[in-house]
Design a protein around this motif. Structure first.
Motif, PDB file in Angstrom:
ATOM      1  N   THR A  89     -63.597 -64.382 -29.099  1.00 19.10           N
ATOM      2  CA  THR A  89     -64.196 -63.589 -30.180  1.00 19.10           C
ATOM      3  C   THR A  89     -63.149 -62.676 -30.808  1.00 19.10           C
ATOM      4  OG1 THR A  89     -64.898 -61.873 -28.616  1.00 19.10           O
ATOM      5  CG2 THR A  89     -66.490 -63.611 -29.139  1.00 19.10           C
ATOM      6  N   GLY A  90     -63.378 -62.367 -32.065  1.00 15.66           N
ATOM      7  CA  GLY A  90     -62.466 -61.482 -32.785  1.00 15.66           C
ATOM      8  C   GLY A  90     -63.106 -61.023 -34.076  1.00 15.66           C
ATOM      9  N   SER A  91     -62.286 -60.548 -34.984  1.00 18.36           N
ATOM     10  CA  SER A  91     -62.782 -60.090 -36.283  1.00 18.36           C
ATOM     11  C   SER A  91     -61.705 -60.312 -37.326  1.00 18.36           C
ATOM     12  CB  SER A  91     -63.223 -58.626 -36.216  1.00 18.36           C
ATOM     13  OG  SER A  91     -62.225 -57.839 -35.616  1.00 18.36           O
ATOM     14  N   SER A  92     -61.904 -59.784 -38.517  1.00 22.35           N
ATOM     15  CA  SER A  92     -60.973 -60.042 -39.622  1.00 22.35           C
ATOM     16  C   SER A  92     -59.672 -59.262 -39.437  1.00 22.35           C
ATOM     17  CB  SER A  92     -61.615 -59.644 -40.952  1.00 22.35           C
ATOM     18  OG  SER A  92     -61.644 -58.225 -41.065  1.00 22.35           O
ATOM     19  N   LEU A  93     -58.727 -59.494 -40.318  1.00 23.89           N
ATOM     20  CA  LEU A  93     -57.452 -58.780 -40.260  1.00 23.89           C
ATOM     21  C   LEU A  93     -57.664 -57.278 -40.417  1.00 23.89           C
ATOM     22  CD1 LEU A  93     -54.393 -59.478 -40.011  1.00 23.89           C
ATOM     23  CD2 LEU A  93     -54.260 -59.176 -42.487  1.00 23.89           C
ATOM     24  N   GLY A  94     -58.787 -56.884 -41.046  1.00 29.82           N
ATOM     25  CA  GLY A  94     -59.070 -55.467 -41.192  1.00 29.82           C
ATOM     26  C   GLY A  94     -59.177 -54.751 -39.866  1.00 29.82           C
ATOM     27  N   SER A  95     -59.580 -55.473 -38.808  1.00 30.46           N
ATOM     28  CA  SER A  95     -59.684 -54.846 -37.493  1.00 30.46           C
ATOM     29  C   SER A  95     -58.317 -54.445 -36.962  1.00 30.46           C
ATOM     30  CB  SER A  95     -60.369 -55.797 -36.508  1.00 30.46           C
ATOM     31  OG  SER A  95     -59.626 -56.995 -36.358  1.00 30.46           O
ATOM     32  N   PHE A  96     -57.267 -55.129 -37.412  1.00 31.78           N
ATOM     33  CA  PHE A  96     -55.904 -54.750 -37.032  1.00 31.78           C
ATOM     34  C   PHE A  96     -55.560 -53.385 -37.631  1.00 31.78           C
ATOM     35  CE2 PHE A  96     -51.498 -56.001 -35.955  1.00 31.78           C
ATOM     36  CZ  PHE A  96     -51.761 -56.682 -34.773  1.00 31.78           C
ATOM     37  N   LEU A  97     -56.012 -53.162 -38.875  1.00 29.57           N
ATOM     38  CA  LEU A  97     -55.761 -51.879 -39.528  1.00 29.57           C
ATOM     39  C   LEU A  97     -56.588 -50.759 -38.903  1.00 29.57           C
ATOM     40  CD1 LEU A  97     -55.670 -53.059 -43.251  1.00 29.57           C
ATOM     41  CD2 LEU A  97     -53.742 -52.656 -41.709  1.00 29.57           C
ATOM     42  N   ASP A  98     -57.627 -51.131 -38.168  1.00 28.88           N
ATOM     43  CA  ASP A  98     -58.433 -50.128 -37.475  1.00 28.88           C
ATOM     44  C   ASP A  98     -57.802 -49.716 -36.148  1.00 28.88           C
ATOM     45  OD1 ASP A  98     -60.614 -48.425 -37.432  1.00 28.88           O
ATOM     46  OD2 ASP A  98     -61.891 -49.834 -36.343  1.00 28.88           O
ATOM     47  N   LYS A  99     -56.681 -50.331 -35.791  1.00 29.47           N
ATOM     48  CA  LYS A  99     -55.945 -49.967 -34.580  1.00 29.47           C
ATOM     49  C   LYS A  99     -54.702 -49.147 -34.900  1.00 29.47           C
ATOM     50  CE  LYS A  99     -58.653 -52.787 -32.224  1.00 29.47           C
ATOM     51  NZ  LYS A  99     -59.695 -52.292 -31.294  1.00 29.47           N
ATOM     52  N   ARG A 100     -54.421 -48.999 -36.192  1.00 25.37           N
ATOM     53  CA  ARG A 100     -53.170 -48.351 -36.610  1.00 25.37           C
ATOM     54  C   ARG A 100     -53.429 -46.964 -37.194  1.00 25.37           C
ATOM     55  NH1 ARG A 100     -49.580 -52.986 -39.695  1.00 25.37           N
ATOM     56  NH2 ARG A 100     -49.098 -54.248 -37.853  1.00 25.37           N
ATOM     57  N   VAL A 101     -52.688 -45.994 -36.705  1.00 30.08           N
ATOM     58  CA  VAL A 101     -52.809 -44.623 -37.198  1.00 30.08           C
ATOM     59  C   VAL A 101     -52.062 -44.500 -38.527  1.00 30.08           C
ATOM     60  CG1 VAL A 101     -52.169 -42.220 -36.773  1.00 30.08           C
ATOM     61  CG2 VAL A 101     -53.092 -43.624 -34.918  1.00 30.08           C
ATOM     62  N   LEU A 102     -52.705 -43.859 -39.509  1.00 30.79           N
ATOM     63  CA  LEU A 102     -52.070 -43.652 -40.809  1.00 30.79           C
ATOM     64  C   LEU A 102     -51.118 -42.469 -40.725  1.00 30.79           C
ATOM     65  CD1 LEU A 102     -51.942 -44.434 -43.809  1.00 30.79           C
ATOM     66  CD2 LEU A 102     -53.757 -42.764 -44.224  1.00 30.79           C
ATOM     67  N   ARG A 103     -49.862 -42.736 -41.035  1.00 28.28           N
ATOM     68  CA  ARG A 103     -48.842 -41.686 -41.023  1.00 28.28           C
ATOM     69  C   ARG A 103     -47.734 -42.071 -41.994  1.00 28.28           C
ATOM     70  NH1 ARG A 103     -46.492 -42.100 -34.969  1.00 28.28           N
ATOM     71  NH2 ARG A 103     -45.364 -40.250 -35.668  1.00 28.28           N
ATOM     72  N   ASN A 104     -46.912 -41.116 -42.340  1.00 28.32           N
ATOM     73  CA  ASN A 104     -45.812 -41.366 -43.269  1.00 28.32           C
ATOM     74  C   ASN A 104     -44.788 -42.297 -42.620  1.00 28.32           C
ATOM     75  OD1 ASN A 104     -43.432 -41.086 -44.937  1.00 28.32           O
ATOM     76  ND2 ASN A 104     -44.359 -39.235 -45.773  1.00 28.32           N
ATOM     77  N   PRO A 105     -44.440 -43.406 -43.267  1.00 24.60           N
ATOM     78  CA  PRO A 105     -43.484 -44.338 -42.662  1.00 24.60           C
ATOM     79  C   PRO A 105     -42.087 -43.758 -42.519  1.00 24.60           C
ATOM     80  CG  PRO A 105     -43.930 -44.951 -44.935  1.00 24.60           C
ATOM     81  CD  PRO A 105     -44.919 -43.884 -44.571  1.00 24.60           C
ATOM     82  N   SER A 106     -41.815 -42.661 -43.237  1.00 20.98           N
ATOM     83  CA  SER A 106     -40.494 -42.022 -43.153  1.00 20.98           C
ATOM     84  C   SER A 106     -40.483 -40.848 -42.187  1.00 20.98           C
ATOM     85  CB  SER A 106     -40.050 -41.542 -44.546  1.00 20.98           C
ATOM     86  OG  SER A 106     -40.018 -42.612 -45.454  1.00 20.98           O
ATOM     87  N   GLY A 107     -41.582 -40.609 -41.519  1.00 19.35           N
ATOM     88  CA  GLY A 107     -41.691 -39.448 -40.642  1.00 19.35           C
ATOM     89  C   GLY A 107     -41.192 -39.722 -39.240  1.00 19.35           C
ATOM     90  N   HIS A 108     -42.127 -39.871 -38.308  1.00 15.15           N
ATOM     91  CA  HIS A 108     -41.828 -40.142 -36.909  1.00 15.15           C
ATOM     92  C   HIS A 108     -41.061 -39.006 -36.243  1.00 15.15           C
ATOM     93  CE1 HIS A 108     -43.574 -44.008 -37.517  1.00 15.15           C
ATOM     94  NE2 HIS A 108     -42.662 -44.380 -38.378  1.00 15.15           N
ATOM     95  N   THR A 109     -41.540 -37.801 -36.465  1.00  8.36           N
ATOM     96  CA  THR A 109     -41.073 -36.646 -35.693  1.00  8.36           C
ATOM     97  C   THR A 109     -42.268 -36.242 -34.823  1.00  8.36           C
ATOM     98  OG1 THR A 109     -41.733 -35.192 -37.533  1.00  8.36           O
ATOM     99  CG2 THR A 109     -39.465 -35.939 -37.484  1.00  8.36           C
ATOM    100  N   ALA A 110     -42.599 -34.966 -34.752  1.00 13.17           N
ATOM    101  CA  ALA A 110     -43.834 -34.542 -34.091  1.00 13.17           C
ATOM    102  C   ALA A 110     -44.995 -34.840 -35.031  1.00 13.17           C
ATOM    103  CB  ALA A 110     -43.767 -33.057 -33.761  1.00 13.17           C
ATOM    104  N   ILE A 111     -46.114 -35.302 -34.490  1.00 14.30           N
ATOM    105  CA  ILE A 111     -47.237 -35.722 -35.328  1.00 14.30           C
ATOM    106  C   ILE A 111     -47.789 -34.563 -36.148  1.00 14.30           C
ATOM    107  CG2 ILE A 111     -49.055 -35.304 -33.626  1.00 14.30           C
ATOM    108  CD1 ILE A 111     -48.722 -38.335 -36.027  1.00 14.30           C
ATOM    109  N   VAL A 112     -47.539 -33.307 -35.715  1.00 14.38           N
ATOM    110  CA  VAL A 112     -48.025 -32.143 -36.463  1.00 14.38           C
ATOM    111  C   VAL A 112     -47.040 -31.708 -37.539  1.00 14.38           C
ATOM    112  CG1 VAL A 112     -49.440 -31.317 -34.562  1.00 14.38           C
ATOM    113  CG2 VAL A 112     -47.053 -30.571 -34.727  1.00 14.38           C
ATOM    114  N   ASP A 113     -45.882 -32.347 -37.606  1.00 18.37           N
ATOM    115  CA  ASP A 113     -44.876 -31.982 -38.605  1.00 18.37           C
ATOM    116  C   ASP A 113     -45.322 -32.490 -39.982  1.00 18.37           C
ATOM    117  OD1 ASP A 113     -42.229 -32.495 -40.230  1.00 18.37           O
ATOM    118  OD2 ASP A 113     -41.679 -31.150 -38.580  1.00 18.37           O
TER     119      ASP A 113
END
Length: 219
Positions: A89-113
Protein backbone atom coordinates in the motif's frame (compact mmCIF):
# COMPACT_ATOMS: atom_id res chain seq x y z
CA UNK A 1 1.48 -2.84 -12.42
CA UNK A 2 4.85 -1.19 -12.73
CA UNK A 3 7.47 -0.32 -10.12
CA UNK A 4 9.68 2.77 -10.43
CA UNK A 5 12.43 4.41 -8.40
CA UNK A 6 10.79 7.29 -6.55
CA UNK A 7 13.69 9.72 -6.83
CA UNK A 8 14.38 9.17 -10.53
CA UNK A 9 11.13 7.81 -11.96
CA UNK A 10 13.00 4.99 -13.71
CA UNK A 11 10.76 1.94 -14.23
CA UNK A 12 12.53 -1.12 -12.85
CA UNK A 13 9.91 -3.89 -12.73
CA UNK A 14 6.57 -5.16 -13.94
CA UNK A 15 4.38 -6.91 -11.36
CA UNK A 16 1.38 -9.09 -12.15
CA UNK A 17 -1.29 -8.48 -9.46
CA UNK A 18 -3.44 -11.34 -8.14
CA UNK A 19 -6.55 -9.13 -8.40
CA UNK A 20 -7.37 -5.68 -9.78
CA UNK A 21 -5.56 -2.98 -7.77
CA UNK A 22 -7.55 -0.44 -5.78
CA UNK A 23 -6.85 3.28 -5.56
CA UNK A 24 -8.25 6.68 -4.66
CA UNK A 25 -7.28 9.97 -6.25
CA UNK A 26 -8.81 13.42 -5.80
CA UNK A 27 -7.90 17.08 -6.17
CA UNK A 28 -5.97 18.49 -3.17
CA UNK A 29 -5.60 14.99 -1.69
CA UNK A 30 -2.71 12.55 -1.31
CA UNK A 31 -4.91 9.65 -2.30
CA UNK A 32 -3.96 5.99 -1.86
CA UNK A 33 -3.37 2.71 -3.66
CA UNK A 34 -3.22 -0.97 -2.76
CA UNK A 35 -1.88 -3.90 -4.78
CA UNK A 36 -1.85 -7.64 -4.01
CA UNK A 37 0.44 -10.17 -5.69
CA UNK A 38 1.15 -13.87 -5.18
CA UNK A 39 4.80 -14.26 -4.27
CA UNK A 40 5.10 -17.84 -5.58
CA UNK A 41 3.30 -17.12 -8.84
CA UNK A 42 5.29 -18.00 -11.95
CA UNK A 43 4.20 -14.65 -13.39
CA UNK A 44 6.33 -12.86 -10.76
CA UNK A 45 9.17 -15.38 -10.50
CA UNK A 46 11.72 -12.92 -11.89
CA UNK A 47 10.60 -10.02 -9.68
CA UNK A 48 12.24 -9.32 -6.32
CA UNK A 49 9.02 -8.25 -4.62
CA UNK A 50 10.65 -7.87 -1.20
CA UNK A 51 13.09 -5.29 -2.55
CA UNK A 52 10.30 -3.25 -4.10
CA UNK A 53 8.47 -2.90 -0.78
CA UNK A 54 11.16 -0.59 0.62
CA UNK A 55 9.40 2.40 2.17
CA UNK A 56 9.62 5.53 0.04
CA UNK A 57 12.40 4.20 -2.18
CA UNK A 58 10.06 2.69 -4.75
CA UNK A 59 6.80 3.89 -6.25
CA UNK A 60 4.16 1.55 -7.68
CA UNK A 61 2.31 2.63 -10.79
CA UNK A 62 -1.29 1.68 -11.60
CA UNK A 63 -1.78 2.08 -15.33
CA UNK A 64 -4.38 1.15 -17.92
CA UNK A 65 -2.59 1.14 -21.24
CA UNK A 66 -0.72 4.44 -21.54
CA UNK A 67 -2.86 6.16 -18.88
CA UNK A 68 -1.66 6.24 -15.26
CA UNK A 69 -4.49 6.49 -12.76
CA UNK A 70 -2.40 6.58 -9.57
CA UNK A 71 1.28 6.30 -8.71
CA UNK A 72 3.40 7.01 -5.69
CA UNK A 73 5.70 5.68 -2.98
CA UNK A 74 5.26 2.53 -0.92
CA UNK A 75 4.50 3.14 2.77
CA UNK A 76 3.56 -0.30 4.10
CA UNK A 77 3.07 -3.95 3.20
CA UNK A 78 1.63 -7.16 4.63
CA UNK A 79 2.39 -10.78 3.84
CA UNK A 80 -0.03 -13.66 4.39
CA UNK A 81 1.91 -16.92 4.69
CA UNK A 82 -1.10 -19.18 4.17
CA UNK A 83 -1.90 -17.75 0.75
CA UNK A 84 1.61 -16.41 -0.02
CA UNK A 85 -0.08 -13.11 -0.88
CA UNK A 86 1.80 -9.84 -0.56
CA UNK A 87 -0.27 -6.68 -0.20
CA UNK A 88 1.55 -3.39 -0.78
CA UNK A 89 0.00 0.00 0.00
CA UNK A 90 1.03 3.58 -0.60
CA UNK A 91 -0.20 6.94 -1.82
CA UNK A 92 0.59 9.62 -4.39
CA UNK A 93 3.85 11.54 -4.73
CA UNK A 94 2.20 14.21 -2.58
CA UNK A 95 2.70 11.95 0.43
CA UNK A 96 6.45 12.34 -0.07
CA UNK A 97 6.03 16.10 0.32
CA UNK A 98 4.14 15.42 3.54
CA UNK A 99 7.35 13.93 4.98
CA UNK A 100 9.52 16.95 4.16
CA UNK A 101 9.89 20.01 6.37
CA UNK A 102 9.62 23.33 4.53
CA UNK A 103 12.75 25.40 5.05
CA UNK A 104 15.03 27.70 3.10
CA UNK A 105 17.28 25.61 0.82
CA UNK A 106 20.13 28.07 1.47
CA UNK A 107 19.82 27.90 5.24
CA UNK A 108 20.72 24.78 7.22
CA UNK A 109 21.96 26.48 10.35
CA UNK A 110 19.88 26.35 13.56
CA UNK A 111 16.21 25.82 12.69
CA UNK A 112 15.32 28.97 14.70
CA UNK A 113 17.73 31.11 12.68
CA UNK A 114 16.06 33.57 10.24
CA UNK A 115 18.13 32.04 7.43
CA UNK A 116 15.78 29.05 7.57
CA UNK A 117 12.71 31.18 6.79
CA UNK A 118 11.08 31.59 3.39
CA UNK A 119 9.56 34.92 2.34
CA UNK A 120 7.48 35.19 -0.83
CA UNK A 121 6.15 38.51 -2.16
CA UNK A 122 4.59 39.84 -5.37
CA UNK A 123 3.23 36.49 -6.49
CA UNK A 124 -0.13 34.89 -7.07
CA UNK A 125 -1.22 32.13 -4.69
CA UNK A 126 -0.41 29.73 -7.53
CA UNK A 127 3.04 31.28 -7.74
CA UNK A 128 3.61 30.88 -4.01
CA UNK A 129 2.59 27.22 -4.09
CA UNK A 130 4.95 26.58 -6.97
CA UNK A 131 7.78 28.44 -5.23
CA UNK A 132 7.58 26.55 -1.95
CA UNK A 133 7.65 23.20 -3.76
CA UNK A 134 10.57 24.36 -5.91
CA UNK A 135 12.54 25.52 -2.86
CA UNK A 136 12.13 22.10 -1.29
CA UNK A 137 13.33 20.36 -4.46
CA UNK A 138 16.36 22.67 -4.62
CA UNK A 139 17.93 21.09 -1.54
CA UNK A 140 20.73 18.57 -2.12
CA UNK A 141 19.28 15.09 -2.55
CA UNK A 142 15.68 16.34 -2.53
CA UNK A 143 14.99 16.37 -6.27
CA UNK A 144 11.94 14.44 -7.48
CA UNK A 145 10.71 13.67 -11.02
CA UNK A 146 8.17 16.47 -10.72
CA UNK A 147 7.41 19.10 -13.38
CA UNK A 148 6.35 22.52 -12.10
CA UNK A 149 4.30 25.19 -13.92
CA UNK A 150 5.66 28.60 -14.83
CA UNK A 151 6.01 31.17 -12.06
CA UNK A 152 3.45 33.99 -11.74
CA UNK A 153 3.63 37.52 -10.39
CA UNK A 154 0.81 39.00 -8.33
CA UNK A 155 -0.02 40.77 -5.08
CA UNK A 156 0.00 37.88 -2.59
CA UNK A 157 2.72 37.31 -0.01
CA UNK A 158 3.56 34.67 2.58
CA UNK A 159 6.26 34.18 5.22
CA UNK A 160 7.04 30.66 6.39
CA UNK A 161 9.22 30.25 9.47
CA UNK A 162 11.59 27.31 9.63
CA UNK A 163 10.98 26.78 13.33
CA UNK A 164 7.33 25.90 12.61
CA UNK A 165 8.62 22.58 11.20
CA UNK A 166 5.63 22.51 8.85
CA UNK A 167 5.68 20.08 5.96
CA UNK A 168 5.58 21.16 2.33
CA UNK A 169 2.23 19.40 1.91
CA UNK A 170 0.66 21.17 4.90
CA UNK A 171 1.58 24.56 3.43
CA UNK A 172 0.16 23.55 0.06
CA UNK A 173 -3.01 22.48 1.84
CA UNK A 174 -3.16 25.81 3.71
CA UNK A 175 -2.97 27.75 0.44
CA UNK A 176 -5.68 25.61 -1.17
CA UNK A 177 -8.08 26.32 1.71
CA UNK A 178 -7.95 30.14 1.75
CA UNK A 179 -10.48 32.21 -0.22
CA UNK A 180 -9.72 31.75 -3.93
CA UNK A 181 -7.00 29.29 -3.01
CA UNK A 182 -5.76 27.16 -5.93
CA UNK A 183 -6.73 23.56 -6.52
CA UNK A 184 -3.78 21.29 -7.22
CA UNK A 185 -2.98 17.81 -8.41
CA UNK A 186 0.19 15.79 -8.96
CA UNK A 187 -0.55 13.99 -12.21
CA UNK A 188 1.63 10.98 -13.09
CA UNK A 189 2.48 10.26 -16.71
CA UNK A 190 4.78 8.11 -18.84
CA UNK A 191 7.68 9.94 -20.47
CA UNK A 192 7.29 9.33 -24.19
CA UNK A 193 9.98 7.18 -25.75
CA UNK A 194 11.62 6.27 -22.45
CA UNK A 195 11.42 3.89 -19.51
CA UNK A 196 10.48 6.60 -17.02
CA UNK A 197 7.47 7.95 -15.20
CA UNK A 198 7.17 11.55 -14.00
CA UNK A 199 4.58 13.69 -12.24
CA UNK A 200 3.22 17.04 -13.43
CA UNK A 201 2.16 19.53 -10.79
CA UNK A 202 -1.10 21.13 -11.89
CA UNK A 203 -2.16 24.30 -10.04
CA UNK A 204 -5.52 25.93 -10.72
CA UNK A 205 -6.29 29.59 -10.93
CA UNK A 206 -8.08 28.92 -8.61
CA UNK A 207 -9.87 25.95 -10.21
CA UNK A 208 -8.28 23.27 -12.36
CA UNK A 209 -9.52 22.61 -15.87
CA UNK A 210 -11.17 24.78 -18.49
CA UNK A 211 -14.09 26.45 -16.74
CA UNK A 212 -15.64 27.56 -20.04
CA UNK A 213 -16.44 24.06 -21.25
CA UNK A 214 -19.31 21.76 -20.30
CA UNK A 215 -18.21 19.22 -17.70
CA UNK A 216 -18.46 15.64 -18.93
CA UNK A 217 -17.57 12.49 -17.01
CA UNK A 218 -16.93 9.57 -19.35
CA UNK A 219 -15.45 7.02 -16.91
Amino acid sequence: MLVAETLTGKIVADVIPSQPPSYERAINEKGSWSVSALVHSSANSSVDLHTFTQTGKYSWVIAYGDHITQAGPVWSYQFDEASAKLTVTGSSLGSFLDKRVLRNPSGHTAIVDPSEDLIYTNRTLRGIMRALVLDNLRQDGYMLPLDLPETEIGTASRTYYGYDLATVWSRMDDLAKVIDGPEFDLQPYFVSGSNYVRWQMLIGGPLLGNQETTAVWDY
